[in-house]
Motif scaffolding. Sequence first.
Motif, PDB file in Angstrom:
ATOM      1  N   GLU A   9      -7.200 -18.704  -2.525  1.00 25.26           N
ATOM      2  CA  GLU A   9      -6.418 -19.918  -2.774  1.00 25.26           C
ATOM      3  C   GLU A   9      -5.000 -19.587  -3.219  1.00 25.26           C
ATOM      4  O   GLU A   9      -4.038 -20.239  -2.814  1.00 25.26           O
ATOM      5  CB  GLU A   9      -7.112 -20.775  -3.837  1.00 25.26           C
ATOM      6  CG  GLU A   9      -6.378 -22.056  -4.146  1.00 25.26           C
ATOM      7  CD  GLU A   9      -7.043 -22.840  -5.259  1.00 25.26           C
ATOM      8  OE1 GLU A   9      -6.359 -23.713  -5.817  1.00 25.26           O
ATOM      9  OE2 GLU A   9      -8.217 -22.586  -5.573  1.00 25.26           O
ATOM     10  N   GLY A  10      -4.844 -18.576  -4.027  1.00 28.23           N
ATOM     11  CA  GLY A  10      -3.514 -18.185  -4.482  1.00 28.23           C
ATOM     12  C   GLY A  10      -2.878 -17.098  -3.635  1.00 28.23           C
ATOM     13  O   GLY A  10      -1.663 -17.061  -3.477  1.00 28.23           O
ATOM     14  N   SER A  11      -3.702 -16.222  -3.036  1.00 27.86           N
ATOM     15  CA  SER A  11      -3.138 -15.128  -2.255  1.00 27.86           C
ATOM     16  C   SER A  11      -2.559 -15.609  -0.932  1.00 27.86           C
ATOM     17  O   SER A  11      -1.607 -15.023  -0.422  1.00 27.86           O
ATOM     18  CB  SER A  11      -4.178 -14.037  -2.017  1.00 27.86           C
ATOM     19  OG  SER A  11      -5.196 -14.484  -1.158  1.00 27.86           O
ATOM     20  N   PHE A  12      -3.101 -16.669  -0.375  1.00 26.17           N
ATOM     21  CA  PHE A  12      -2.545 -17.239   0.852  1.00 26.17           C
ATOM     22  C   PHE A  12      -1.129 -17.744   0.583  1.00 26.17           C
ATOM     23  O   PHE A  12      -0.212 -17.515   1.375  1.00 26.17           O
ATOM     24  CB  PHE A  12      -3.442 -18.369   1.349  1.00 26.17           C
ATOM     25  CG  PHE A  12      -3.110 -18.865   2.726  1.00 26.17           C
ATOM     26  CD1 PHE A  12      -3.234 -18.032   3.816  1.00 26.17           C
ATOM     27  CD2 PHE A  12      -2.696 -20.159   2.918  1.00 26.17           C
ATOM     28  CE1 PHE A  12      -2.935 -18.487   5.093  1.00 26.17           C
ATOM     29  CE2 PHE A  12      -2.395 -20.622   4.186  1.00 26.17           C
ATOM     30  CZ  PHE A  12      -2.517 -19.784   5.274  1.00 26.17           C
ATOM     31  N   VAL A  13      -0.941 -18.381  -0.552  1.00 33.38           N
ATOM     32  CA  VAL A  13       0.390 -18.866  -0.934  1.00 33.38           C
ATOM     33  C   VAL A  13       1.303 -17.689  -1.277  1.00 33.38           C
ATOM     34  O   VAL A  13       2.488 -17.703  -0.932  1.00 33.38           O
ATOM     35  CB  VAL A  13       0.292 -19.849  -2.123  1.00 33.38           C
ATOM     36  CG1 VAL A  13       1.652 -20.325  -2.565  1.00 33.38           C
ATOM     37  CG2 VAL A  13      -0.588 -21.033  -1.748  1.00 33.38           C
ATOM     38  N   LEU A  14       0.772 -16.673  -1.934  1.00 35.29           N
ATOM     39  CA  LEU A  14       1.580 -15.489  -2.250  1.00 35.29           C
ATOM     40  C   LEU A  14       2.076 -14.812  -0.978  1.00 35.29           C
ATOM     41  O   LEU A  14       3.250 -14.425  -0.894  1.00 35.29           O
ATOM     42  CB  LEU A  14       0.785 -14.495  -3.096  1.00 35.29           C
ATOM     43  CG  LEU A  14       1.501 -13.199  -3.457  1.00 35.29           C
ATOM     44  CD1 LEU A  14       2.714 -13.491  -4.334  1.00 35.29           C
ATOM     45  CD2 LEU A  14       0.553 -12.237  -4.131  1.00 35.29           C
ATOM     46  N   GLY A  15       1.203 -14.684   0.009  1.00 29.97           N
ATOM     47  CA  GLY A  15       1.627 -14.119   1.287  1.00 29.97           C
ATOM     48  C   GLY A  15       2.729 -14.941   1.929  1.00 29.97           C
ATOM     49  O   GLY A  15       3.708 -14.396   2.456  1.00 29.97           O
ATOM     50  N   GLY A  16       2.603 -16.260   1.878  1.00 28.23           N
ATOM     51  CA  GLY A  16       3.644 -17.131   2.417  1.00 28.23           C
ATOM     52  C   GLY A  16       4.942 -17.020   1.638  1.00 28.23           C
ATOM     53  O   GLY A  16       6.033 -17.027   2.222  1.00 28.23           O
ATOM     54  N   ALA A  17       4.847 -16.896   0.325  1.00 27.86           N
ATOM     55  CA  ALA A  17       6.046 -16.778  -0.508  1.00 27.86           C
ATOM     56  C   ALA A  17       6.770 -15.464  -0.228  1.00 27.86           C
ATOM     57  O   ALA A  17       8.002 -15.441  -0.094  1.00 27.86           O
ATOM     58  CB  ALA A  17       5.666 -16.869  -1.989  1.00 27.86           C
ATOM     59  N   VAL A  18       6.024 -14.376  -0.129  1.00 31.37           N
ATOM     60  CA  VAL A  18       6.645 -13.079   0.168  1.00 31.37           C
ATOM     61  C   VAL A  18       7.267 -13.100   1.560  1.00 31.37           C
ATOM     62  O   VAL A  18       8.389 -12.632   1.762  1.00 31.37           O
ATOM     63  CB  VAL A  18       5.610 -11.933   0.036  1.00 31.37           C
ATOM     64  CG1 VAL A  18       6.156 -10.629   0.578  1.00 31.37           C
ATOM     65  CG2 VAL A  18       5.189 -11.772  -1.412  1.00 31.37           C
ATOM     66  N   CYS A  19       6.562 -13.678   2.513  1.00 38.18           N
ATOM     67  CA  CYS A  19       7.084 -13.775   3.875  1.00 38.18           C
ATOM     68  C   CYS A  19       8.367 -14.604   3.905  1.00 38.18           C
ATOM     69  O   CYS A  19       9.362 -14.208   4.522  1.00 38.18           O
ATOM     70  CB  CYS A  19       6.024 -14.388   4.785  1.00 38.18           C
ATOM     71  SG  CYS A  19       6.473 -14.423   6.520  1.00 38.18           S
ATOM     72  N   ALA A  20       8.369 -15.750   3.237  1.00 41.35           N
ATOM     73  CA  ALA A  20       9.564 -16.604   3.211  1.00 41.35           C
ATOM     74  C   ALA A  20      10.730 -15.906   2.530  1.00 41.35           C
ATOM     75  O   ALA A  20      11.873 -15.963   3.013  1.00 41.35           O
ATOM     76  CB  ALA A  20       9.240 -17.912   2.495  1.00 41.35           C
ATOM     77  N   LEU A  21      10.465 -15.233   1.429  1.00 43.00           N
ATOM     78  CA  LEU A  21      11.531 -14.551   0.702  1.00 43.00           C
ATOM     79  C   LEU A  21      12.144 -13.425   1.534  1.00 43.00           C
ATOM     80  O   LEU A  21      13.367 -13.269   1.556  1.00 43.00           O
ATOM     81  CB  LEU A  21      10.984 -14.001  -0.618  1.00 43.00           C
ATOM     82  CG  LEU A  21      12.007 -13.521  -1.634  1.00 43.00           C
ATOM     83  CD1 LEU A  21      12.883 -14.684  -2.083  1.00 43.00           C
ATOM     84  CD2 LEU A  21      11.307 -12.908  -2.820  1.00 43.00           C
ATOM     85  N   THR A  22      11.311 -12.674   2.223  1.00 46.36           N
ATOM     86  CA  THR A  22      11.838 -11.597   3.050  1.00 46.36           C
ATOM     87  C   THR A  22      12.600 -12.141   4.255  1.00 46.36           C
ATOM     88  O   THR A  22      13.594 -11.544   4.669  1.00 46.36           O
ATOM     89  CB  THR A  22      10.714 -10.648   3.510  1.00 46.36           C
ATOM     90  OG1 THR A  22       9.688 -11.416   4.142  1.00 46.36           O
ATOM     91  CG2 THR A  22      10.139  -9.876   2.347  1.00 46.36           C
TER      92      THR A  22
ATOM     93  N   ALA B 186       4.861  -7.928   5.415  1.00 43.71           N
ATOM     94  CA  ALA B 186       5.095  -7.902   3.968  1.00 43.71           C
ATOM     95  C   ALA B 186       4.276  -8.983   3.268  1.00 43.71           C
ATOM     96  O   ALA B 186       3.718  -8.748   2.191  1.00 43.71           O
ATOM     97  CB  ALA B 186       6.580  -8.080   3.669  1.00 43.71           C
ATOM     98  N   GLY B 187       4.207 -10.162   3.865  1.00 42.92           N
ATOM     99  CA  GLY B 187       3.384 -11.231   3.293  1.00 42.92           C
ATOM    100  C   GLY B 187       1.918 -10.858   3.274  1.00 42.92           C
ATOM    101  O   GLY B 187       1.204 -11.123   2.297  1.00 42.92           O
ATOM    102  N   THR B 188       1.461 -10.215   4.341  1.00 44.51           N
ATOM    103  CA  THR B 188       0.073  -9.757   4.393  1.00 44.51           C
ATOM    104  C   THR B 188      -0.196  -8.712   3.309  1.00 44.51           C
ATOM    105  O   THR B 188      -1.233  -8.745   2.646  1.00 44.51           O
ATOM    106  CB  THR B 188      -0.235  -9.173   5.787  1.00 44.51           C
ATOM    107  OG1 THR B 188       0.041 -10.169   6.771  1.00 44.51           O
ATOM    108  CG2 THR B 188      -1.670  -8.741   5.905  1.00 44.51           C
ATOM    109  N   ALA B 189       0.744  -7.812   3.114  1.00 40.66           N
ATOM    110  CA  ALA B 189       0.587  -6.787   2.075  1.00 40.66           C
ATOM    111  C   ALA B 189       0.585  -7.409   0.675  1.00 40.66           C
ATOM    112  O   ALA B 189      -0.173  -6.975  -0.196  1.00 40.66           O
ATOM    113  CB  ALA B 189       1.695  -5.751   2.186  1.00 40.66           C
TER     114      ALA B 189
END
Length: 190
Positions: free
Chosen positions: A37-50, A63-66
Amino acid sequence: MTQILLDMLVTGLPLVPVFLGIYTVFRLRADFDLTVEGSFVLGGAVCALTLVHGWPSWLALLAGTAGAAAAGGVTALIHLLLRVPVLLAGLVMSIGLFSVNLHVLDTPTLSLGTVDTLFSGFGSLSGRQADLATSGVMAGVVAVVLVAFGLFLRTELGLALRATGVNARMARSQGVNDRRLTVLALVLAN
């Protein structure tokens, strides 16, 4: 009716990897994990930031996957080092990731309207054509993920992962390190 089916594909295909993550822990490991629930959003946040910082879209996706996999790794560490059940460790991570995600983004919202994404080239197409193209790209990504995961499950490591979910005691007696496979399962699932 066609537009409804296209909308269903555009919104549903990105959720297939989420289902695969839940399947990995619930079905293969016979356990529960709420970290996704939180890691899916974290992956999206990292992807968006990069993406905002100018990374190519395929590298931002990796990077979002990592980033999401790292959240699964932390859940595994909480479970193994602190001897917290996976369900509770995942719940703690899921709650903690709300704050982590806001810290990663450094802002409540982040606009991707001006950056190049996997779907940027579809802006000049009509609505239906853009939806078809988006669905095609997403179906390709999902197909690659599913084939890679299926091939992984046929390897010796994949078979060991499946065996520990069925009977961990028997797998340990065959020399399988189920602690490492717990970490692997949680990292893959997230």
